[in-house]
Motif scaffolding. Structure first.
Motif: not given
Length: 689
Positions: A21, A25-26, A29, A33-34, A37, A85
């Motif tokens: 995780i 690369d979020w 998504s 980005k984390p 979140w 993801n």
């Protein structure tokens, strides 16, 4: 850098999923980005990633799924790990239809769902295999108090379920031993064991609702659990070592009521993102299984006692060599070798059975796993020093272990020597009587043949003088035209008597020749038969101004000439015995005879279809007490001057119906006239001898 670590504290663990995780690369998504979140996602994800139980988290409207290291084996066997993801449907499309209803229900209602012994087919090595799980689906609320995710956790119990199934198969007497267990999950933090998360199943286990448990110390709610459980819980929380116990007795008190039973208990450490330590406890109530196991042991002891005291022979032999493990007194007495048999080989106790196929039967049962049954089997056994013959009904039944392998054979028997010898004696008597009956039958057939030959010869020889009497009477009448009236009357009497005698002789001859040979049987359309009868009797029908009604008559098998004669006689009879000044109405109808009525008429064909045909007229009828008499040969209910005839017509009808394995009877018509009931089979089947 320190701020970034604080943002990523929930995925900073050393587990494989934490690293995957972190390394993903979020930015592209839908979650972003984390650091973007929501706190609720990060908090729950931290719990999931740090849990030793298989868990996955379903998040947001897009349904992005996260799972922990404990869940990797579930996906790894199917080659689906890693899956980052992705939605659950993308990861496991073959089980989405099973899981999605529960996820959607939790998302919509905010209520957790507990599933016990849930069947989940998973792909392993390109084939589906059944797995059993105890599952919990819990809602995850966001900062606004809305359900924005679902936390799923579970315990795979496939091996235990399979073991239970094997126990059911090997112990058929206890098919209800295994029942669905109640599974509860509770998450507690700090040394006071403060309840943070609890599901409904756990609440039901202790007769409390989740609202009564959240935020309170477990030992405040269940003080009786503290002496046993506090030390275990603290050790799991502080040292991180899992703890499990099975079939553990428990007892709780709630508002004056005491509840006790047995638990399977698993405790697992978990850490929250803020570093606070706690434990997660999985409880499975196995009270019914433990009690059932005790009952099974008691039942086995009772069964052993029943075998020992049974009045009929029972033995149990272990291994392919058939070593005697159990033998009751009844079978020991049959063997006649004394009581010292336990632990010895069956062949050692009964060597005289070597050439009697019994050892082979036992080996076949052991190797093939299929029971063998024998009835009235002769067995020669050495008893009191001499070989004696006995007869038994006996069975060899395979005994299976928990893995389905044959480990022995059970032998049950019943001695039937007296019955078999008595039956042999009866069979000898029956054989002798059968022979005598066959001889008598042969004599009867010969006598019947001679009688039929006599009837034919007598009828044939009688016709010639009667024809001459009739001829000479006609000649005499012609030559005596001028004679007085009295003489002509006498001549007329001679003519009439000779004519009736000739008809009678012909009818007797026809009656004696009625037969039914197999080669004469053909399909007959009864409607066509009625047409032929009408054509043959058209002058009489016209004279009587009669009406003959019929329709939808079936096709049957029979001798065509006899069936035609049958209906011709019945129609002629109805026309003959009509009322004066009343036009005859004759109706022929047909119905299928109900199967339940076959036995009433003693019909020989147990299979197939019978038809009941009714010939109904509006003639003079008869009295019901004469219903059987009218079918006797030469029987007349009226004087020969009233109605002509020989009294043979209905007797011929009866014989024709009997030749065709049917039945005929007559009833008086309440509306006037008579009804003749003719029951005939659709097919002329062969009657078993």
């Amino acid at each position: 850098m320190q701020a970034l670590n604080n943002v990523f504290h929930f995925i900073r663990g050393s587990g494989e999923m934490s690293m995957l995780i972190r390394g993903f690369d979020w930015s592209q998504s839908s979650l972003g980005k984390p650091e973007q979140w929501p706190l609720s996602l990060r908090t729950v994800l931290g719990i999931v990633l740090n849990s030793g139980f298989p868990m996955f988290l379903y998040w947001g409207n897009d349904g992005i799924c996260f799972y922990n290291d404990a869940y990797i084996p579930v996906l790894g066997k199917a080659g689906k790990h890693p899956s980052i993801n992705k939605t659950y449907k993308e990861i496991s499309p073959e089980t989405w239809h099973l899981v999605s209803p529960y996820i959607m229900q939790v998302m919509e209602t905010g209520e957790p769902i507990q599933l016990e012994n849930q069947l989940i087919p998973l792909s392993e090595n390109n084939k589906k295999e059944d797995h059993f799980w105890t599952l919990s689906y819990s809602p995850v609320f966001d900062e606004a108090g809305l359900v924005n995710g679902v936390l799923a956790s579970g315990i795979e119990i496939t091996e235990r379920i399979q073991a239970v199934h094997k126990l059911e198969e090997s112990e058929k007497r206890f098919q209800n031993l295994v029942q669905k267990a109640t599974v509860g999950i509770i998450v507690m933090s700090d040394e006071n064991m403060t309840v943070e998360i609890v599901n409904d199943a756990y609440g039901k286990l202790i007769d409390k609702s989740p609202d009564e448990l959240i935020g309170k110390s477990l030992f405040e709610i269940i003080p009786e659990a503290e002496p046993y459980f506090r030390q275990i819980a603290n050790k799991v929380r502080t040292e991180g070592k899992s703890f499990s116990t099975f079939d553990q007795p428990y007892s709780i008190h709630n508002e004056g009521n005491r509840k006790s039973g047995f638990l399977n208990l698993i405790c697992q450490q978990y850490k929250e993102p803020d570093g606070k330590e706690g434990i997660m406890v999985l409880c499975q109530d196995v009270t019914e299984q433990v009690i059932a196991q005790k009952k099974m042991e008691e039942s086995e002891q009772r069964a052993h006692s029943i075998v020992e005291s049974a009045p009929f022979p029972i033995g149990v032999y272990i291994g392919r060599e058939m070593r005697i493990a159990l033998a009751n007194q009844a079978i020991i007495d049959v063997w006649g070798k004394g009581n010292d048999v336990i632990g010895k080989l069956y062949s050692e106790i009964l060597p005289e059975l070597d050439n009697q196929e019994i050892f082979g039967q036992l080996d076949h049962v052991f190797t093939q796993g299929k029971a063998f049954h024998a009835r009235n089997q002769r067995v020669d056994i050495v008893v009191d020093g001499r070989l004696q013959s006995f007869y038994f009904n006996y069975s060899f039944t395979p005994l299976f272990d928990s893995e389905g392998h044959v480990y022995g054979v059970m032998n049950t028997a019943a001695e039937v020597t007296d019955q078999v010898l008595a039956r042999h004696k009866i069979e000898e008597i029956v054989a002798e009587r059968t022979k005598e009956l066959a001889e008598a039958n042969s004599n009867l057939q010969r006598s019947n043949a001679e009688l039929a030959q006599f009837a034919y010869i007598a009828s044939h020889d009688l016709q010639e003088p009667i024809r001459k009497v009739s001829t000479f009477a006609q000649m005499l009448e012609t030559n005596l035209q001028k004679t007085d009236e009295r003489s002509l009357h006498y001549v007329s009497k001679i003519k009439d008597s000779a004519g009736r005698m000739l008809v009678l002789i012909r009818d007797v001859l026809a009656y004696s020749q009625l037969s039914k040979k197999a080669e004469m049987i053909k399909p007959i359309r009864l409607g066509q038969v009625m047409e032929e009868v009408k054509n043959d009797l058209d002058l009489l029908i016209e004279q009587k101004m009669a009406e003959i009604i019929y329709n939808d008559l079936p096709v049957i098998e029979g001798v065509p000439l006899q069936i035609l004669q049958l209906f011709a006689n019945l129609i002629t009879n109805a026309l003959k015995f009509s009322r004066k000044d009343v036009s005859p109405v004759i109706a022929v109808s047909c119905t299928v005879l109900e199967k339940s009525r076959h036995a009433h008429y003693q019909l020989p064909f147990t299979k197939g279809t019978y038809y009941e045909l009714e010939v109904k007229d509006n003639g003079i009828g008869f009295r019901q007490e004469h219903a059987e008499q009218i079918f006797n040969i030469f029987q007349r209910l009226h004087g020969k001057n009233e109605y002509e005839g020989t009294g043979i017509g209905l007797a011929m009808c009866k014989k024709i119906v009997q030749n065709h394995h049917g039945h005929i009877y007559a009833t008086s018509n309440p509306e006037g006239g008579a009804i003749f009931h003719v029951i005939l089979p659709e097919k002329q089947l062969r009657i078993p001898e």
